[in-house]
Write a protein that holds these residues in place. Structure first.
Motif, short mmCIF file in Angstrom:
data_model
loop_
_atom_site.label_atom_id
_atom_site.label_comp_id
_atom_site.label_asym_id
_atom_site.label_seq_id
_atom_site.Cartn_x
_atom_site.Cartn_y
_atom_site.Cartn_z
N ARG A 229 0.80 -1.22 0.00
CA ARG A 229 0.00 0.00 0.00
C ARG A 229 0.83 1.27 0.00
O ARG A 229 0.38 2.30 -0.49
N GLU A 230 2.05 1.22 0.55
CA GLU A 230 2.85 2.44 0.69
C GLU A 230 4.11 2.45 -0.18
O GLU A 230 4.93 3.34 -0.08
N GLN A 231 4.31 1.43 -0.98
CA GLN A 231 5.45 1.33 -1.89
C GLN A 231 6.79 1.55 -1.17
O GLN A 231 7.60 2.38 -1.55
N ILE A 232 7.02 0.78 -0.12
CA ILE A 232 8.34 0.75 0.51
C ILE A 232 8.86 -0.67 0.36
O ILE A 232 8.10 -1.59 0.08
N SER A 233 10.16 -0.83 0.54
CA SER A 233 10.73 -2.16 0.30
C SER A 233 10.30 -3.13 1.40
O SER A 233 10.17 -2.77 2.56
N LEU A 234 10.10 -4.38 1.00
CA LEU A 234 9.69 -5.42 1.94
C LEU A 234 10.77 -5.65 2.99
O LEU A 234 10.47 -5.83 4.16
N THR A 235 12.02 -5.61 2.57
CA THR A 235 13.12 -5.83 3.51
C THR A 235 13.10 -4.80 4.62
O THR A 235 13.24 -5.13 5.80
N SER A 236 12.90 -3.54 4.26
CA SER A 236 12.85 -2.47 5.26
C SER A 236 11.66 -2.64 6.18
O SER A 236 11.77 -2.46 7.40
N SER A 237 10.53 -3.00 5.62
CA SER A 237 9.33 -3.19 6.42
C SER A 237 9.50 -4.35 7.40
O SER A 237 9.13 -4.24 8.57
N VAL A 238 10.07 -5.45 6.94
CA VAL A 238 10.32 -6.60 7.82
C VAL A 238 11.35 -6.24 8.89
O VAL A 238 11.23 -6.64 10.05
#
Length: 193
Positions: free
Chosen positions: A109-118
């Motif tokens: 939804r926010e177009q940030i990287s999955l790695t950063s989110s995890v």
């Protein structure tokens, strides 16, 4: 979009059918009469209070997650709150495998990287663990037990002091590390351009 809502409805229906089949084929013996009896004896005030506290917990987690994601992207509280509700609902339904739903939801939804989110979820878990250790240590220091348990209690209280002091030191280190990150990164060889 209409296609997305049809797809969601189809997946929800498919999930409901799968849950029903698993329930029927597994031979799971669920006592519906006990369940309905328990529900009928619940006090509405406590149910409402627990729902409010749960949603306040999600709101607090959304604020904390917003702070953790701030270096990556400024995200409003609303999407983070909904991601928490969806993510923790997934954990309830799927178990620990549902833990990935929150970062996936925000990533999409926010177009940030999955790695950063995890990574922010891992930091959250670390902070949660530190807080649990501090609370456990404080509980050991404040609890009053019978005199027959003095030897064990003394050992536990000493361990509690170590846990509390170690957790406070770890939190202070994290704040120091965060405030000096620019100076630290300069000394890491693979980060230099």
């Amino acid at each position: 979009s209409p296609n997305m809502s049809r797809k969601s409805l189809f997946l929800l229906s498919l999930g409901g059918i799968a849950a029903f089949l698993i329930y029927r084929l597994s031979g799971w013996d669920f006592d519906w009469s006990l369940f309905l009896s328990s529900v009928s004896h619940m006090q509405p005030g406590w149910i409402v209070a627990s729902i409010i506290v749960t949603f306040l917990t999600y709101l607090f987690r959304a604020f904390r997650w917003q702070v953790l994601l701030k270096p990556l992207k400024s995200i409003r509280i609303g999407p983070l709150f909904s991601a928490n509700v969806v993510g923790f609902s997934a954990i309830f339904i799927l178990g620990r495998a549902g833990e990935l739903i929150r970062p996936l939801w925000v990533t999409r939804r926010e177009q940030i990287s999955l790695t950063s989110s995890v990574a922010t979820i891992i930091v959250e878990r670390f902070l949660d663990s530190l807080m649990l250790i501090v609370l456990f240590g404080l509980a050991l220091l404040l609890v009053q037990l019978p005199p027959a348990t003095n030897g064990v209690l003394t050992t536990m209280k000493n361990a509690a002091w170590v846990m509390v002091l170690g957790s406070v030191a770890a939190i202070v280190f994290l704040f120091f590390f965060r405030s000096n990150i620019d100076r630290i990164v300069v000394h890491v060889p693979f980060v230099r351009a």
